[in-house]
Enzyme design. Structure first.
Site, PDB file in Angstrom:
ATOM      1  N   SER A 116       0.831  -1.206   0.000  1.00  0.00           N
ATOM      2  CA  SER A 116       0.000   0.000   0.000  1.00  0.00           C
ATOM      3  C   SER A 116       0.861   1.249   0.000  1.00  0.00           C
ATOM      4  O   SER A 116       1.978   1.250   0.533  1.00  0.00           O
ATOM      5  CB  SER A 116      -0.865  -0.020   1.260  1.00  0.00           C
ATOM      6  OG  SER A 116      -1.430   1.238   1.479  1.00  0.00           O
ATOM      7  N   TYR A 140      -1.494   0.262  10.274  1.00  0.00           N
ATOM      8  CA  TYR A 140      -1.788  -0.403   9.001  1.00  0.00           C
ATOM      9  C   TYR A 140      -0.576  -0.319   8.067  1.00  0.00           C
ATOM     10  O   TYR A 140      -0.115  -1.329   7.531  1.00  0.00           O
ATOM     11  CB  TYR A 140      -3.013   0.244   8.345  1.00  0.00           C
ATOM     12  CG  TYR A 140      -3.221  -0.187   6.920  1.00  0.00           C
ATOM     13  CD1 TYR A 140      -3.597  -1.489   6.613  1.00  0.00           C
ATOM     14  CD2 TYR A 140      -3.036   0.708   5.858  1.00  0.00           C
ATOM     15  CE1 TYR A 140      -3.776  -1.898   5.293  1.00  0.00           C
ATOM     16  CE2 TYR A 140      -3.216   0.316   4.542  1.00  0.00           C
ATOM     17  CZ  TYR A 140      -3.583  -0.986   4.260  1.00  0.00           C
ATOM     18  OH  TYR A 140      -3.748  -1.389   2.961  1.00  0.00           O
ATOM     19  N   LYS A 144       2.108  -3.294   6.509  1.00  0.00           N
ATOM     20  CA  LYS A 144       2.394  -3.519   5.078  1.00  0.00           C
ATOM     21  C   LYS A 144       3.902  -3.445   4.818  1.00  0.00           C
ATOM     22  O   LYS A 144       4.440  -4.214   4.017  1.00  0.00           O
ATOM     23  CB  LYS A 144       1.632  -2.504   4.227  1.00  0.00           C
ATOM     24  CG  LYS A 144       0.134  -2.746   4.190  1.00  0.00           C
ATOM     25  CD  LYS A 144      -0.200  -4.031   3.426  1.00  0.00           C
ATOM     26  CE  LYS A 144      -1.676  -4.347   3.434  1.00  0.00           C
ATOM     27  NZ  LYS A 144      -1.988  -5.595   2.728  1.00  0.00           N
TER      28      LYS A 144
END
Ligand SMILES: NC(=O)c1ccc[n+]([C@@H]2O[C@H](COP(=O)([O-])OP(=O)(O)OC[C@H]3O[C@@H](n4cnc5c(N)ncnc54)[C@H](O)[C@@H]3O)[C@@H](O)[C@H]2O)c1
Length: 322
Positions: A116, A140, A144
């Site tokens: 991402s 988050y 990643k």
């Protein structure tokens, strides 16, 4: 050779499955259906279960003679990751670790990892390229980045070929059945407000951007899917071995500009109640993240083919009407 697509019943995963099938690949899906929808993958074998279940994953790889994995299964809501970091580390990091362990034991040789733009965090450049330092600012994004590093470490140790694809802001759909049903992304979030005749919400208009709202690089999910099909073919043929690449259009669009397009497409632009309301910033939102998409073009000959209006129009066509 067959491919396992984890998270294939999800919004992006289902588009990836369709694109890979159209490119002639055999596909099996593993999805725990936590946010996925079974109907999206009615055309392919679906194994319902988690990437955390190493035994199930290994059996699936073996039974379907899988040599390549496209790993999309993950949790993806930035704000939720700030509130519940450990569930993100479990699903996104431990889930990947279990999957890689099973993949190594079952002779998988190609791996596409769904990364991402969140790995970049707050950049101070017009466009982020793959050499831009990664400084994720929320759990988050950190999961990643750890995922990318884990894949690269395993590849160095085992010879696994991989492509870590950093998606920017995904929108649109190929067909109404494959549309995004979550409301954590901007376009569906705004649709949901507008159909209730409520003003769309802008989280912060005091960022250092041209109109004060966050700037993002929106990319059509069909473009994301075609990039996966291209990466999978290149990995299988050994044309790429260790690709880390942005998937974006290289064009910044602010949240306010995107909402203006959405109001036009939904035919609500004239209504006073459709004027956006500005609330406080959300934790973990960087001001500007726009891709340079040169690396993926050089490696795969891929470039985005859809514009913002096509993303919004297709997403609106897929939005459930009362
Ligand atoms: N949507 C975006 O804008 C965006 C941007 C960048 C990256 N991504 C990444 O793309 C991937 C797919 O996102 P999406 O938008 O399609 O989300 P989604 O929630 O629609 O899809 C995720 C899928 O994974 C499944 N899943 C979740 N945890 C699982 C697990 N442990 N085992 C098996 N299945 C599991 C869910 O049921 C769902 O079908 C994610 O990895 C996400 O981080 C998305």
């Amino acid at each position: 050779m067959s491919w396992l697509v984890t998270g294939g019943a999800g919004y992006i995963g289902a588009h990836v499955v369709a694109a890979m099938r159209a490119a002639g690949q055999d596909v099996v899906v593993l999805d725990d259906l936590s946010t996925g929808i079974e109907k999206r993958v009615a055309q392919v074998p679906l194994v319902v279960g988690s990437t955390l279940d190493r035994e199930l994953v290994a059996r699936t790889l073996r039974e379907h003679r899988v040599r390549g994995v496209v790993h999309l299964a993950a949790k993806k809501a930035v704000e939720e990751s700030v509130r519940e970091p450990l569930s993100y580390y479990r699903e996104n990091v431990e889930g990947l670790r279990c999957l890689l362990e099973a993949a190594a034991s079952e002779g998988v040789d190609s791996f596409v990892f769904s990364s991402s733009a969140a790995v970049y965090g707050e950049s101070d450049v017009e466009q982020v390229d793959e050499r831009t330092q990664c400084r994720p600012i929320n759990p988050y994004g950190r999961t990643k980045l750890i995922g990318e590093q884990m894949v690269a470490d395993v590849a160095a140790a085992t010879g696994l070929r991989y492509a870590s694809l950093r998606y920017f802001n995904v929108a649109g759909c190929a067909t109404p059945e494959l549309a995004d049903r979550g409301v954590s992304n901007l376009v569906p979030m705004v649709f949901q407000r507008l159909v209730q005749q409520q003003p769309p919400v802008i989280f912060g208009d005091d960022y250092s951007t041209h109109d004060g709202t966050c700037v993002r690089d929106f990319i059509h999910v069909q473009d994301i899917a075609s990039a996966h099909a291209a990466a999978a073919a290149a990995l299988a043929e050994g044309r790429i071995t260790d690709l880390v690449a942005n998937i974006g259009r290289g064009e910044g669009v602010s949240v306010r500009e995107m909402i203006a397009v959405i109001r036009e497409v939904t035919g609500t632009a004239g209504a006073e109640w459709s004027e956006p309301t500005v609330l406080d910033r959300r934790p973990g939102d960087p001001p500007r993240v726009v891709a340079s998409a040169e690396v993926i073009e050089g490696a795969l000959g891929w470039r985005a083919s859809f514009g913002v209006r096509e993303m919004v129009e297709s997403a609106w066509a897929g939005w459930p009407r009362p």
